[in-house]
Design a protein around this motif. Structure first.
Motif, mmCIF file in Angstrom:
data_model
loop_
_atom_site.group_PDB
_atom_site.id
_atom_site.type_symbol
_atom_site.label_atom_id
_atom_site.label_comp_id
_atom_site.label_asym_id
_atom_site.label_seq_id
_atom_site.Cartn_x
_atom_site.Cartn_y
_atom_site.Cartn_z
ATOM 1 N N SER A 126 0.340 -9.708 102.450
ATOM 2 C CA SER A 126 1.548 -9.916 103.269
ATOM 3 C C SER A 126 2.307 -8.610 103.492
ATOM 4 C CB SER A 126 2.475 -10.940 102.598
ATOM 5 O OG SER A 126 1.896 -12.211 102.572
ATOM 6 N N ILE A 127 2.529 -7.855 102.423
ATOM 7 C CA ILE A 127 3.299 -6.620 102.555
ATOM 8 C C ILE A 127 2.515 -5.586 103.343
ATOM 9 C CG2 ILE A 127 2.550 -5.325 100.513
ATOM 10 C CD1 ILE A 127 6.196 -5.934 101.575
ATOM 11 N N GLU A 128 1.175 -5.632 103.248
ATOM 12 C CA GLU A 128 0.327 -4.717 104.015
ATOM 13 C C GLU A 128 0.427 -5.016 105.514
ATOM 14 O OE1 GLU A 128 -1.063 -4.590 99.877
ATOM 15 O OE2 GLU A 128 -0.556 -6.210 101.256
ATOM 16 N N TRP A 129 0.389 -6.309 105.851
ATOM 17 C CA TRP A 129 0.520 -6.684 107.259
ATOM 18 C C TRP A 129 1.917 -6.368 107.791
ATOM 19 C CZ3 TRP A 129 -2.613 -7.694 111.130
ATOM 20 C CH2 TRP A 129 -3.939 -8.055 110.858
ATOM 21 N N LEU A 130 2.935 -6.549 106.957
ATOM 22 C CA LEU A 130 4.300 -6.225 107.381
ATOM 23 C C LEU A 130 4.427 -4.738 107.671
ATOM 24 C CD1 LEU A 130 7.236 -7.033 107.844
ATOM 25 C CD2 LEU A 130 7.638 -6.722 105.375
ATOM 26 N N GLY A 131 3.866 -3.904 106.788
ATOM 27 C CA GLY A 131 3.901 -2.461 107.022
ATOM 28 C C GLY A 131 3.181 -2.070 108.288
ATOM 29 N N THR A 132 2.051 -2.733 108.558
ATOM 30 C CA THR A 132 1.287 -2.454 109.779
ATOM 31 C C THR A 132 2.088 -2.804 111.021
ATOM 32 O OG1 THR A 132 -0.804 -2.880 108.633
ATOM 33 C CG2 THR A 132 -0.818 -3.033 111.043
ATOM 34 N N ILE A 133 2.724 -3.980 111.016
ATOM 35 C CA ILE A 133 3.535 -4.405 112.166
ATOM 36 C C ILE A 133 4.714 -3.470 112.379
ATOM 37 C CG2 ILE A 133 5.046 -6.243 113.027
ATOM 38 C CD1 ILE A 133 3.197 -8.231 111.546
ATOM 39 N N LEU A 134 5.352 -3.073 111.290
ATOM 40 C CA LEU A 134 6.526 -2.203 111.406
ATOM 41 C C LEU A 134 6.153 -0.809 111.921
ATOM 42 C CD1 LEU A 134 8.475 -3.163 108.153
ATOM 43 C CD2 LEU A 134 9.073 -3.741 110.515
ATOM 44 N N ILE A 135 5.038 -0.275 111.445
ATOM 45 C CA ILE A 135 4.689 1.085 111.874
ATOM 46 C C ILE A 135 4.222 1.102 113.328
ATOM 47 C CG2 ILE A 135 2.217 1.195 111.255
ATOM 48 C CD1 ILE A 135 2.875 3.943 109.957
ATOM 49 N N ILE A 136 3.530 0.047 113.760
ATOM 50 C CA ILE A 136 3.143 -0.029 115.169
ATOM 51 C C ILE A 136 4.381 -0.194 116.046
ATOM 52 C CG2 ILE A 136 1.914 -1.415 116.894
ATOM 53 C CD1 ILE A 136 -0.212 -1.997 114.816
ATOM 54 N N SER A 137 5.355 -0.984 115.580
ATOM 55 C CA SER A 137 6.609 -1.165 116.330
ATOM 56 C C SER A 137 7.360 0.154 116.450
ATOM 57 C CB SER A 137 7.488 -2.206 115.632
ATOM 58 O OG SER A 137 6.843 -3.460 115.554
ATOM 59 N N SER A 138 7.413 0.919 115.365
ATOM 60 C CA SER A 138 8.117 2.207 115.411
ATOM 61 C C SER A 138 7.410 3.181 116.341
ATOM 62 C CB SER A 138 8.221 2.808 114.008
ATOM 63 O OG SER A 138 6.951 3.177 113.496
ATOM 64 N N MET A 139 6.067 3.128 116.369
ATOM 65 C CA MET A 139 5.316 4.000 117.260
ATOM 66 C C MET A 139 5.477 3.573 118.730
ATOM 67 S SD MET A 139 4.014 6.492 115.611
ATOM 68 C CE MET A 139 5.678 6.425 114.891
ATOM 69 N N LEU A 140 5.655 2.286 118.959
ATOM 70 C CA LEU A 140 5.922 1.811 120.320
ATOM 71 C C LEU A 140 7.253 2.351 120.819
ATOM 72 C CD1 LEU A 140 5.191 0.047 122.753
ATOM 73 C CD2 LEU A 140 6.296 -1.880 121.574
ATOM 74 N N LEU A 141 8.272 2.306 119.981
ATOM 75 C CA LEU A 141 9.575 2.856 120.362
ATOM 76 C C LEU A 141 9.481 4.367 120.575
ATOM 77 C CD1 LEU A 141 11.921 0.911 117.914
ATOM 78 C CD2 LEU A 141 11.648 0.536 120.369
ATOM 79 N N TRP A 142 8.773 5.049 119.676
ATOM 80 C CA TRP A 142 8.613 6.507 119.788
ATOM 81 C C TRP A 142 7.888 6.887 121.071
ATOM 82 C CZ3 TRP A 142 3.800 9.083 119.654
ATOM 83 C CH2 TRP A 142 3.877 10.476 119.602
#
Length: 402
Positions: A238-254
């Motif tokens: 769960s925490i691994e998938w959360l980290g993956t979603i968050l980092i992709i979201s941050s890269m989308l904003l970037w």
């Protein structure tokens, strides 16, 4: 005449520029989504991206937030300038300290003051030798003991290099004429930011404003080998998938905050408003560092996965060449390539000698204004900073790595 006009209008209508994709940075988050969606690469991608977010981005964001908040209280640039203007020795000392500050701000200050005639050429060599640019944030956040040692080494080597250069050259060595500099300042265009990009920049700040504390807590617990999933009674991964979603979201904003137009816009950090909130500045820098970390980590893991190649073992066979390779990459302007080297060092793919030679030869983003305003001085100063880089890098290699 009419046919000529039609031809000209047709040429304008079918201009290739209209087919140029906007926001080329989007290739990164799109590629990450594709890797996660593909069953073959899903496990590798999720584990790598999760590690990149919790073990790197969270710590980098925390370090940057402290740095930008502290800079509000320690911003005494005018007093430092007055001190190092008193003597050539002070110039080199304070320039080395300014260069050692994580990021490129201190180095850019010294660069512009050399061009305006306030400090000498020795100060330029000192600051370019001691600076690590944004790679310092990554190294300090991931390996603080090594990070502080490398930063301290940079100050010492920068001071020695600057003092030696002062014995060889006068302060105005290769300094451009005032009129030439004035003309270049007049012709320099300002960066135009659209309303869409401003919204994306603000969303970056909001993203890390709400996630900074919880992400740092998770990262801290993970550093002590605490199973977050078990601690919070969450399903496996769960925490691994959360980290993956968050980092992709941050890269989308970037990816939506700036368009890539040339080499500088690709490898240099995003321009930040001086009046921006410290968390806003920390968010922009964090996402820039994270993007390059992802490129390094994913390349490392995918090469090992598909090619069954142990890059650490492969690079270890290049022992004698590694400090030279680190130096060569360090001579490239911008922070992006240097973050790649630091990421590979953290991943265990390259030795510390390569990291050291890269850190000393690395000039960061400060080289861009230097190239624009004093190209001859920029070239010579870069060559001069490469000399101690190769000496110290190979010195460490022969003393500790053979």
């Amino acid at each position: 005449m009419d046919s000529i006009k039609v031809s000209q209008s047709s040429t304008q209508w079918f201009s290739l520029s209209q087919f140029s994709p906007a926001y080329k940075r989007l290739l990164l988050p799109i590629s990450l989504v594709a890797l996660v969606a593909n069953e073959t690469t899903r496990d590798v991608a999720v584990n790598t991206l999760s590690d990149a977010f919790w073990a790197v981005s969270a710590y980098v964001a925390f370090t940057l937030a402290i740095y930008h908040y502290a800079s509000i209280f320690m911003n005494r640039e005018s007093k430092i300038v007055n001190l190092y203007q008193k003597s050539r020795g002070y110039q080199v000392l304070f320039s080395s300290i300014l260069g050692a500050l994580p990021g490129c701000g201190g180095a850019i200050i010294v660069t512009t003051q050399f061009v305006s005639g306030r400090v000498g050429f020795g100060a330029i060599v000192a600051v370019l030798t001691s600076t690590m640019g944004d790679a310092a944030f990554l190294l300090l956040a991931s390996k603080p003991d090594i990070g502080f040692a490398v930063v301290a080494l940079g100050v010492v080597v920068g001071c020695v290099s600057g003092w030696v250069v002062n014995m060889i050259h006068k302060d105005d060595f290769l300094r451009p004429e005032a009129q030439t500099v004035a003309n270049k300042f007049c012709c320099t265009s300002t960066t135009h930011t659209t309303n869409f990009e401003k919204k994306a920049i603000n969303l970056q700040g909001a993203f890390w404003k709400w996630l900074l504390v919880p992400a740092t807590v998770v990262a801290f617990l993970g550093s002590f080998q605490v199973d977050i999933n078990a601690l919070l009674s969450l399903p496996t991964m769960s925490i691994e998938w959360l980290g993956t979603i968050l980092i992709i979201s941050s890269m989308l904003l970037w990816s939506l905050t700036k368009e890539i137009k040339d080499y500088e816009s690709t490898v240099a950090e995003d321009t930040k408003c001086v009046s921006s909130h410290p968390l806003q500045k920390a968010a922009q820098d964090t996402n820039f560092v994270t993007a390059w970390v992802i490129v390094a980590f994913m390349a490392f893991e995918l090469i090992a996965f598909f090619g069954h190649i142990d890059l650490a073992a492969t690079f270890s066979g290049w022992g004698m060449l590694m400090p030279l390779i680190g130096l060569a990459i360090g001579m490239l302007p911008g922070c992006g390539p240097q973050i790649l080297v630091t990421s590979l060092y953290i991943a265990g793919a390259v030795p510390l000698s390569a990291q050291i030679s890269n850190a000393i030869s690395n000039d960061g983003d400060a080289l861009f204004p230097m190239i624009a305003l004093a190209p001859k001085a920029a070239f010579v100063a870069t060559i001069y900073s490469a000399v101690p880089a190769i000496i110290v890098g190979y010195g460490y290699y022969f003393l500790f790595e053979i």
